[in-house]
Motif scaffolding. Structure first.
Motif, mmCIF file in Angstrom:
data_model
loop_
_atom_site.group_PDB
_atom_site.id
_atom_site.type_symbol
_atom_site.label_atom_id
_atom_site.label_comp_id
_atom_site.label_asym_id
_atom_site.label_seq_id
_atom_site.Cartn_x
_atom_site.Cartn_y
_atom_site.Cartn_z
ATOM 1 N N THR A 65 0.804 -1.222 0.000
ATOM 2 C CA THR A 65 0.000 0.000 0.000
ATOM 3 C C THR A 65 0.836 1.271 0.000
ATOM 4 O O THR A 65 0.299 2.366 0.152
ATOM 5 C CB THR A 65 -0.935 0.017 1.228
ATOM 6 O OG1 THR A 65 -0.162 -0.179 2.433
ATOM 7 C CG2 THR A 65 -1.977 -1.079 1.130
ATOM 8 N N VAL A 66 2.142 1.135 -0.177
ATOM 9 C CA VAL A 66 2.994 2.324 -0.272
ATOM 10 C C VAL A 66 2.611 3.113 -1.530
ATOM 11 O O VAL A 66 2.546 2.558 -2.628
ATOM 12 C CB VAL A 66 4.480 1.928 -0.326
ATOM 13 C CG1 VAL A 66 5.347 3.147 -0.651
ATOM 14 C CG2 VAL A 66 4.907 1.302 0.985
ATOM 15 N N GLY A 67 2.344 4.401 -1.355
ATOM 16 C CA GLY A 67 1.957 5.234 -2.484
ATOM 17 C C GLY A 67 0.518 5.081 -2.924
ATOM 18 O O GLY A 67 0.119 5.639 -3.956
ATOM 19 N N ALA A 109 -3.542 4.932 9.391
ATOM 20 C CA ALA A 109 -4.581 4.221 10.136
ATOM 21 C C ALA A 109 -5.298 3.216 9.251
ATOM 22 O O ALA A 109 -5.578 2.084 9.668
ATOM 23 C CB ALA A 109 -5.583 5.226 10.719
ATOM 24 N N GLU A 110 -5.590 3.594 8.008
ATOM 25 C CA GLU A 110 -6.257 2.677 7.081
ATOM 26 C C GLU A 110 -5.349 1.501 6.727
ATOM 27 O O GLU A 110 -5.818 0.360 6.622
ATOM 28 C CB GLU A 110 -6.673 3.439 5.826
ATOM 29 C CG GLU A 110 -7.754 4.476 6.061
ATOM 30 C CD GLU A 110 -7.987 5.362 4.860
ATOM 31 O OE1 GLU A 110 -9.035 6.028 4.804
ATOM 32 O OE2 GLU A 110 -7.094 5.409 3.978
ATOM 33 N N LEU A 140 -5.282 -0.882 9.708
ATOM 34 C CA LEU A 140 -6.495 -1.703 9.774
ATOM 35 C C LEU A 140 -6.465 -2.805 8.719
ATOM 36 O O LEU A 140 -6.814 -3.954 9.002
ATOM 37 C CB LEU A 140 -7.727 -0.825 9.590
ATOM 38 C CG LEU A 140 -9.077 -1.544 9.620
ATOM 39 C CD1 LEU A 140 -9.310 -2.169 10.991
ATOM 40 C CD2 LEU A 140 -10.216 -0.591 9.275
ATOM 41 N N SER A 141 -6.020 -2.456 7.517
ATOM 42 C CA SER A 141 -5.923 -3.461 6.456
ATOM 43 C C SER A 141 -4.914 -4.539 6.814
ATOM 44 O O SER A 141 -5.097 -5.718 6.480
ATOM 45 C CB SER A 141 -5.530 -2.794 5.131
ATOM 46 O OG SER A 141 -6.506 -1.845 4.734
ATOM 47 N N SER A 142 -3.848 -4.159 7.504
ATOM 48 C CA SER A 142 -2.839 -5.144 7.901
ATOM 49 C C SER A 142 -3.395 -6.158 8.883
ATOM 50 O O SER A 142 -2.961 -7.314 8.912
ATOM 51 C CB SER A 142 -1.637 -4.431 8.528
ATOM 52 O OG SER A 142 -1.034 -3.548 7.614
ATOM 53 N N LEU A 196 -10.705 -1.790 17.381
ATOM 54 C CA LEU A 196 -9.586 -1.266 16.606
ATOM 55 C C LEU A 196 -10.028 -0.110 15.714
ATOM 56 O O LEU A 196 -9.308 0.891 15.572
ATOM 57 C CB LEU A 196 -8.968 -2.379 15.757
ATOM 58 C CG LEU A 196 -7.763 -1.978 14.888
ATOM 59 C CD1 LEU A 196 -6.633 -1.457 15.766
ATOM 60 C CD2 LEU A 196 -7.296 -3.148 14.045
ATOM 61 N N VAL A 197 -11.205 -0.227 15.103
ATOM 62 C CA VAL A 197 -11.722 0.859 14.266
ATOM 63 C C VAL A 197 -11.927 2.117 15.097
ATOM 64 O O VAL A 197 -11.611 3.231 14.664
ATOM 65 C CB VAL A 197 -13.031 0.425 13.588
ATOM 66 C CG1 VAL A 197 -13.715 1.616 12.928
ATOM 67 C CG2 VAL A 197 -12.767 -0.657 12.552
#
Length: 323
Positions: A93-95, A101-102, A105-107, A160-161
């Protein structure tokens, strides 16, 4: 799709997956009228087939396979959850424009591993037939990851959210079934107050003014299958049915009551026939939109006489009303 998959596998083993993947890419970029219906069918059949994969592969496991899980399985699951997945997601998700934070959460809620389960079931059996030691444990290790992530994510997703401040701050919206002029005026005022609103009507002339006012609209029957796939009920907390057909209003409220709650669906009254409605089953239709139960014609005349809706605040109670 099934024929292409089978024929490709006859030519080259396990090449069918690549064939149907390319077939999907080509199909998605093809201009065909029924593509939307095919996508809906795909979403439905995907849930069915994925569920079937889990059932079939789990059926191949024995009690001994689960009892064979030891401390190495714990380390494997832990490394996948807290090292492999976070590093992979953060790198991918770099770039991308997503916030930290998003990405965090995805991780944590990375894909549960249906592909890994399917592949492990395939290669586990092949490796076992080839005489590879502990090949059968591949499936049990994969299922350990899947079960652990589902349990942990289910209990920790909400907190977590909230901790990452990613909860939606949007106001609850209003869904209007029907497009009379007064309803469009109401929607325009709510939009100016930053309240999400949408008007649904199968008559193009009824929603033309709403479209010119840049109010979100759905052109079609709100009870149709297309509306079921296009309108997300979670965006709205309240529905009002305001067409000139009282039976249709009742049907709309009855259909949306399980989604929004019976106390959050309203419909126009029947005027002089209001007493007849009281004899109907209380599970049918919605609550009266007004206390006096005015009908379509009366409300339309009142709007003509009173003019557009106005916002009025009451400082003593911090209450805002639309009149």
């Amino acid at each position: 799709m099934l024929l292409a998959y089978a024929l490709t596998n006859l030519v080259l083993e396990e090449a069918g997956l690549l064939t149907v993947t390319v077939m999907g890419i080509v199909l998605a970029n093809t201009r065909i009228a029924s593509l939307a219906e095919m996508r809906r069918f795909k979403e439905t059949i995907t849930v069915f087939l994925v569920s079937g994969i889990f059932i079939l592969l789990t059926a191949s496991l024995t009690v001994e396979d689960f009892l064979s899980l030891d401390w190495r399985a714990v380390l494997f699951v832990g490394s996948v959850l807290f090292v492999v997945r976070p590093v992979a997601i953060m790198t991918a998700t770099v770039g991308s424009g997503a916030t930290l934070a998003e990405r965090t959460l995805s991780s944590w809620i990375a894909p549960r591993g249906v592909v890994a389960v399917a592949v492990s079931g395939l290669f586990g059996g092949a490796l076992a037939d080839a005489g590879i030691a502990d090949a059968n444990r591949m499936v049990s290790f994969t299922f350990a990851v899947v079960v652990t992530t589902i349990v942990l994510h289910g209990f920790t997703l909400g907190p977590l959210v909230s901790l990452l401040n990613l909860k939606s701050a949007d106001k609850p919206g209003l869904l209007i079934a029907g497009g009379p002029r007064w309803a469009i005026d109401l929607a325009r005022k709510l939009r100016d107050m930053d309240v999400p609103v949408m008007i649904a009507d199968p008559n193009w002339n009824h929603i033309a003014e709403a479209r010119l006012s840049e109010i979100p609209v759905f052109y079609g029957d709100i009870l149709s299958e297309e509306a079921h796939h296009s309108i997300d009920p979670k965006r709205f907390s309240t529905l009002i049915a305001v067409t000139d057909n009282d039976a249709y209003n009742s049907l709309v409220c009855t259909d949306f009551a399980p989604e929004l709650g019976r106390s959050h669906v309203y419909q126009l009254g029947r005027g002089a026939d209001q007493s007849k409605r009281m004899s109907l089953n209380f599970t049918l239709g919605g609550r009266p939109l007004t206390e006096d139960g005015v009908d379509f014609r009366t409300l339309r005349e009142r709007h003509w006489q009173a003019g557009p809706f106005r916002r009025r605040s009451f400082p003593t109670s911090s209450t805002t009303m639309l009149i």
